[in-house]
Design a protein around this motif. Structure first.
Motif: not given
Lengths: 193, 193
Positions: A65, A69, A72, A165, A175-178, A181-182, A185, A189, A192
């Motif tokens: 992967d 990536l 990409k 984690f 807000e937590l984004f793990f 690839d987020r 997002d 967030w 907004r």
């Protein structure tokens, strides 16, 4: 937005090389938060190694992967001969890098994942820092003072309080984004609200 | 492109409700591949439960993440009161659904993750299938024949051969992509070759 990372983490590498440009494009301030995954994996999973080594099927996927990536996102990539590398000293350097944090973070990640260099070696770190235009001897010495060691422990404890984690993570407006690839997002967030 | 999923898997729900439209837009054929995560988790991790239950910190993140993802993609969402639900019979139904597979897969996922219904209950499954325009009694009976049970075992064994360690997954031109957020990457991969 906060960017939480560990220099040993493969997906953190991809995020580290992308997050600066993406935040700049969105007109957002970026705070670098180096921390250590090791103590978190030990506490949550009872392991002393990367989950990608403990779970070889998942590990095999991750290596493939990462190749995809990096292709990409047009990032340089060479699978490190040692994984995970000990990221303790590099994380401490990042904790005291000041305004050089962005440049140094990218340079240290590139050393590990594009140039297969041993970022646990103080001499290697000094050279990376010097090449980045900062003072390698001064920063590596500073990184080993009690204050900087304590700062890294504080960061890791804060990561645990946030419910982190794995790495990388983004924290946007609480807000937590793990996961790398987020990133989009997390930026959406933050914008907004 | 192949879509590998387990009806108990939260991220498979998001993928299942998106994959049909995305593939249609890309002009790609889609093959539904139901399988069971349970035996894979048992073999790889030695657990008899969802990793999201075994690792509650990761679980807490997942539930919040699902809320956000469903909001982002405008999908209905209600956290199921039972997790993971036993997906064995639903997976067998999917194995013998024939041309109804796309409609039925979405309907069963919605029952679990939007309507909090017990998809392990044959009566519930019959009703879902009937509502989807197929014959619930016939399919649920067929699902319990030795041939269909064997088909699901074949699928799960094939998933293991592919190196699948979680769900959902997409297989495009021999490449495995893990996670609902890699749907676009999988489609791009299939189209480039």
């Amino acid at each position: 937005m906060q960017f939480w990372f560990d220099f040993a983490s493969t997906y953190s590498y991809v995020a580290a090389l992308r997050v600066g440009d993406e935040c700049a494009r969105a007109g957002m301030e970026l705070e670098y938060k180096p921390f250590l995954l090791g103590p978190i994996f030990t506490e949550l999973l009872g392991i002393k190694d990367s989950p990608f080594n403990v779970e070889p099927i998942r590990g095999r996927y991750m290596w493939r992967d990462l190749e995809r990536l990096c292709e990409k996102h047009r990032l340089p990539w060479r699978r490190p001969t040692v994984f995970p590398r000990n990221s303790l000293l590099a994380a401490r350097v990042a904790c005291c890098a000041g305004t050089a944090i962005s440049t140094l973070t990218r340079a240290i990640f590139r050393a590990n994942f594009a140039d297969d260099r041993d970022i646990a070696d103080p001499a290697v770190l000094r050279e990376i820092i010097d090449s980045g235009g900062a003072d390698g001897r001064r920063l590596v010495d500073l990184a080993q003072t009690p204050e900087v060691k304590a700062q890294l422990r504080v960061n890791t404890a804060e990561a645990q309080r946030l419910g982190i984690f794995g790495a990388p993570d983004f924290v946007a407006d609480g807000e937590l984004f793990f996961g790398q690839d987020r990133l989009e997002d997390a930026i959406a967030w933050a914008r907004r609200t």
